[in-house]
Design an enzyme around this catalytic site. Structure first.
Site, short mmCIF file in Angstrom:
data_model
loop_
_atom_site.label_atom_id
_atom_site.label_comp_id
_atom_site.label_asym_id
_atom_site.label_seq_id
_atom_site.Cartn_x
_atom_site.Cartn_y
_atom_site.Cartn_z
N VAL A 15 1.03 -1.23 -0.04
CA VAL A 15 0.22 0.12 -0.11
C VAL A 15 0.89 1.24 0.13
O VAL A 15 0.71 2.14 -0.77
CB VAL A 15 -1.23 -0.03 1.27
CG1 VAL A 15 -1.70 1.51 1.38
CG2 VAL A 15 -1.99 -1.12 0.92
N PHE A 155 -8.54 0.75 -1.19
CA PHE A 155 -9.08 -0.46 -1.59
C PHE A 155 -8.37 -0.96 -2.81
O PHE A 155 -9.14 -1.75 -3.50
CB PHE A 155 -10.62 0.15 -2.01
CG PHE A 155 -11.49 0.83 -1.14
CD1 PHE A 155 -12.23 0.11 0.00
CD2 PHE A 155 -11.48 2.20 -0.77
CE1 PHE A 155 -12.89 0.46 1.02
CE2 PHE A 155 -12.28 2.77 0.11
CZ PHE A 155 -13.07 1.92 1.20
N ARG A 157 -6.52 -3.41 -5.19
CA ARG A 157 -6.26 -4.85 -5.20
C ARG A 157 -4.68 -5.26 -5.56
O ARG A 157 -4.26 -4.85 -6.52
CB ARG A 157 -7.11 -5.55 -5.88
CG ARG A 157 -8.56 -5.47 -5.66
CD ARG A 157 -9.62 -5.70 -6.71
NE ARG A 157 -9.20 -4.75 -7.97
CZ ARG A 157 -9.75 -4.98 -9.17
NH1 ARG A 157 -10.68 -5.72 -9.49
NH2 ARG A 157 -9.82 -4.10 -9.95
N GLY A 276 -14.21 -20.91 -5.98
CA GLY A 276 -12.55 -21.47 -6.18
C GLY A 276 -12.37 -22.26 -4.59
O GLY A 276 -13.14 -22.92 -4.06
N GLY A 280 -7.92 -15.82 0.16
CA GLY A 280 -6.74 -15.53 1.11
C GLY A 280 -6.23 -14.28 0.95
O GLY A 280 -6.94 -13.33 0.78
N CYS A 283 -5.45 -9.57 3.53
CA CYS A 283 -6.58 -8.67 4.07
C CYS A 283 -7.54 -9.27 4.49
O CYS A 283 -7.94 -9.33 5.40
CB CYS A 283 -6.73 -7.71 2.75
SG CYS A 283 -5.39 -6.58 2.48
N ARG A 350 1.03 -14.25 1.30
CA ARG A 350 0.48 -14.18 2.80
C ARG A 350 -0.99 -14.77 2.85
O ARG A 350 -1.78 -14.42 1.85
CB ARG A 350 0.58 -12.53 3.21
CG ARG A 350 1.78 -12.12 3.58
CD ARG A 350 1.70 -10.72 4.05
NE ARG A 350 1.36 -9.83 2.79
CZ ARG A 350 1.42 -8.46 3.07
NH1 ARG A 350 1.73 -7.89 4.24
NH2 ARG A 350 1.35 -7.85 1.86
P1 NAD Z 1 3.24 -4.70 4.03
O1 NAD Z 1 3.74 -5.50 5.08
O2 NAD Z 1 3.62 -5.15 2.68
O3 NAD Z 1 3.97 -3.20 4.18
C1 NAD Z 1 4.09 -2.52 5.50
C2 NAD Z 1 5.47 -2.11 5.47
O4 NAD Z 1 5.38 -1.32 7.02
C3 NAD Z 1 6.65 -2.81 5.68
O5 NAD Z 1 7.55 -2.58 4.55
C4 NAD Z 1 7.41 -2.71 7.17
O6 NAD Z 1 8.75 -2.67 6.96
C5 NAD Z 1 6.81 -1.11 7.37
N1 NAD Z 1 6.74 -0.84 8.52
C6 NAD Z 1 6.29 -1.53 9.73
N2 NAD Z 1 6.58 -0.78 10.94
C7 NAD Z 1 7.33 0.17 10.61
C8 NAD Z 1 7.65 1.37 11.46
N3 NAD Z 1 7.63 1.52 12.60
N4 NAD Z 1 8.15 2.33 10.74
C9 NAD Z 1 8.10 2.27 9.35
N5 NAD Z 1 7.93 1.36 8.38
C10 NAD Z 1 7.31 0.21 9.18
O7 NAD Z 1 1.56 -4.16 4.10
P2 NAD Z 1 0.64 -3.73 3.25
O8 NAD Z 1 0.02 -4.95 2.60
O9 NAD Z 1 0.97 -2.78 2.60
O10 NAD Z 1 -0.52 -3.38 4.15
C11 NAD Z 1 -0.37 -2.23 4.83
C12 NAD Z 1 -1.79 -1.80 5.41
O11 NAD Z 1 -2.71 -1.39 4.19
C13 NAD Z 1 -2.54 -3.12 6.20
O12 NAD Z 1 -3.20 -2.58 7.38
C14 NAD Z 1 -3.29 -3.68 5.19
O13 NAD Z 1 -4.71 -4.18 5.81
C15 NAD Z 1 -3.91 -2.49 4.34
N6 NAD Z 1 -4.37 -2.88 2.89
C16 NAD Z 1 -3.61 -3.68 2.33
C17 NAD Z 1 -3.91 -3.94 1.03
C18 NAD Z 1 -3.45 -4.84 0.19
O14 NAD Z 1 -3.70 -5.32 -0.82
N7 NAD Z 1 -2.06 -5.41 0.30
C19 NAD Z 1 -5.12 -3.22 0.46
C20 NAD Z 1 -5.63 -2.23 1.09
C21 NAD Z 1 -5.47 -1.99 2.54
#
Ligand code: NAD
Length: 506
Positions: A15, A155, A157, A276, A280, A283, A350
């Site tokens: 994100v 939001f 994907r 399917g 998973g 999220c 994940r």
């Molecule tokens: P991610 O694990 O890919 O990235 C999180 C990043 O934050 C990592 O690079 C980590 O090193 C860094 N981090 C952690 N603690 C830190 C700190 N104290 N200081 C600086 N950096 C720090 O996670 P993501 O998939 O990007 O998801 C992030 C958030 O967005 C989650 O809450 C998730 O639910 C939400 N989200 C994810 C998606 C998706 O498709 N991945 C979509 C919508 C919302």
């Protein structure tokens, strides 16, 4: 495009990094911070740690001028007008969201505030998190008039993250003050005014200058709930169609016809009705659990979500039994596993149902040859290569001498396999397709045994699936000969060709 805003994003994951590249693309200056030094170093040197279409291009375009990477939160945050928190919010042991990363970041941000800033929750968080962030910042000595906490849920994907970010269905802004709302509106103005879609190099997508994304300005609590409720609803839709698929299997109907018939109802819509092997990813599983936990905390009975989770777990088990019913036993069988990521188009493993099924097959003694266009490196950190598990460079190599090919996610490449070539390389021509990528007639006419989801014996195979608590195991290969007449496609509908729309899932 109008005002350039100084944006600071904490967390450079799926994100944070996509948001950074896209905010720069629409004209802002962005500093992206992460406490993973190796990741920051890689990003500075031009590397891209995740697989996302258009992300390398956007980072290359803006790295020299509008995007910077650092691991030094405090000094960079001082110049920012808006600070987005985009760190992980994983599931804790109780099912609730683990907010310790958000907490840590809020304290650090507080130490860098010298003038007014909007702190924006981009991470998916439970309702009331904005109030906790406010308390943490205040406890660190920051006066109330120097900051606001807003919510701007994401939001996107994975796999289509950049397009989703720049061409969103909607932009949700939760703010308690007009001052905070004004900063957020200005950040998204290039999209909401349609100006970005007139730019020559704009990333193509569904939005145009005549049809820009709508903004929903609401309270921070409503914005937090919108995100959790949306993911919980989508997961519910997936579990719902998976149960319908299981009924279809029992009665001899085709779930894709049923889904098409349901999806044509504009109140239901066609998306997220693809049966399917269960949802998973990083999220849906955690967000369903977290929302269920929120309901519990509020003394609200949301048993529906428990059912959604139960059905999802059962769907993976049921698919595994299908593979078993095609092979009888696993020990010593060679299985080509196509797909490791939780869905096609991403390298994210994940909570991947694909990996879970691979692990189940390994536990029963199968020899797995796995292929995924992007996720093998990450998967090999979880399941190291060894005598039982090998990672291959292409699907035909994975299928060499295989007793069965098992399709576990929906990369377009898997829907376009050269089936005659695949058949030649296999020991037995058996395909167990967890994503219904083929019209059953196609592999059947080529002499494959083809087992899919919710498309039953009429399509060439009696599938035996154990019910929980039963040890009934019928052999699978009974009704190969009968191929049903082609069902005329409904006007205006996608036909069963195996070609895919954009991958669904968060
Ligand atoms: P991610 O694990 O890919 O990235 C999180 C990043 O934050 C990592 O690079 C980590 O090193 C860094 N981090 C952690 N603690 C830190 C700190 N104290 N200081 C600086 N950096 C720090 O996670 P993501 O998939 O990007 O998801 C992030 C958030 O967005 C989650 O809450 C998730 O639910 C939400 N989200 C994810 C998606 C998706 O498709 N991945 C979509 C919508 C919302």
């Amino acid at each position: 495009m109008k005002d350039q805003i100084q944006i600071y994003i904490v967390g450079s994951g799926y994100v944070g990094l996509v948001a950074a590249a896209c905010f720069a693309e629409i004209g802002h200056r962005v500093v992206c911070v992460d406490n993973d030094e190796a990741k920051v170093q890689m990003l500075r040197e031009g590397g891209v740690p995740i697989h996302e279409e258009y992300l390398p291009e956007l980072l290359n375009r803006h790295r020299a001028n509008r995007v910077e990477f650092t691991s030094d939160l405090k000094s960079a945050a001082r110049a920012a007008q808006a600070i987005f928190i985009a760190v992980g919010t994983p599931q804790s042991e109780t099912g609730s969201a683990d907010l310790s990363y958000v907490d840590a970041v809020a304290s650090e941000i507080a130490r860098s505030i010298g003038d007014y800033k909007v702190i924006v929750e981009k991470s998916t968080v439970p309702v009331y998190t904005n109030e906790w962030i406010r308390k943490v910042v205040e406890r660190n000595g920051v006066p109330q008039d120097l900051f606001d906490v807003a919510s701007n849920p994401e939001f996107l994907r994975e796999g289509t993250a950049v397009v989703d970010f720049l061409h969103p269905d909607r932009i949700v802004l939760g703010a308690q003050t007009e001052r905070a709302a004004a900063v957020l509106r200005a950040i998204y103005e290039p999209l909401t005014s349609g100006a970005y879609y007139r730019v020559d190099h704009a990333v193509p997508g569904p939005r145009t200058s005549d049809d820009p994304p709508p903004v929903l300005l609401t309270t921070t609590k409503a914005a937090e709930i919108i995100k959790h409720a949306s993911n919980a609803f989508l997961a519910t839709k997936i579990s719902f169609i998976n149960v319908v698929a299981n009924i279809c299997e029992e009665v001899g109907a085709d779930v894709q016809d049923v889904a098409r018939g349901m999806g044509l109802d504009s109140r239901i819509g066609p998306k997220f009705l693809r049966a399917g092997i269960g949802y998973g990813g990083s999220c849906f599983p955690k967000d369903v659990a977290a929302f269920r936990h929120v309901a519990e905390q509020m003394n609200v009975d949301f048993g529906l979500l428990e059912e959604v989770e139960k059905i999802n777990a059962e769907q993976k088990r049921r698919f595994f039994q299908k593979v078993r019913s095609a092979l009888w036993t696993f020990r010593g069988k060679k299985i080509a596993a196509l797909g490791l990521a939780f869905k096609g188009g991403t390298d994210d493993i994940r909570e991947s149902p694909a990996l879970e099924i691979v692990e189940m097959m390994l536990r029963e003694g199968a020899l797995v040859r796995a292929y995924d266009p992007a996720a093998a490196a990450r998967a090999s950190e979880m399941i190291p290569a060894g005598p039982q598990m090998r990672y291959m460079d292409d699907p035909y190599e994975a299928a060499r001498d295989a007793d069965a090919v098992v399709i576990l996610n929906d990369w377009q490449e898997f829907a376009e396999l050269d089936l005659p070539r695949l058949k030649k390389t296999m020991h037995f021509p058996i395909i167990v397709d967890g994503r219904n990528l083929y019209a059953p007639q196609v592999p059947l006419e080529l002499g494959f045994t083809y087992i899919s989801i919710g498309r039953p014996a009429a399509h060439g195979l009696t599938v035996s699936v154990e019910r929980a608590g039963s040890d009934l195991r019928r052999p699978a290969m009974q009704a190969r000969a009968f191929v049903p007449p082609r069902i005329a496609p409904l006007v205006g509908c996608e036909t069963q060709t195996g070609t895919l729309a954009r991958s669904e899932g968060a």
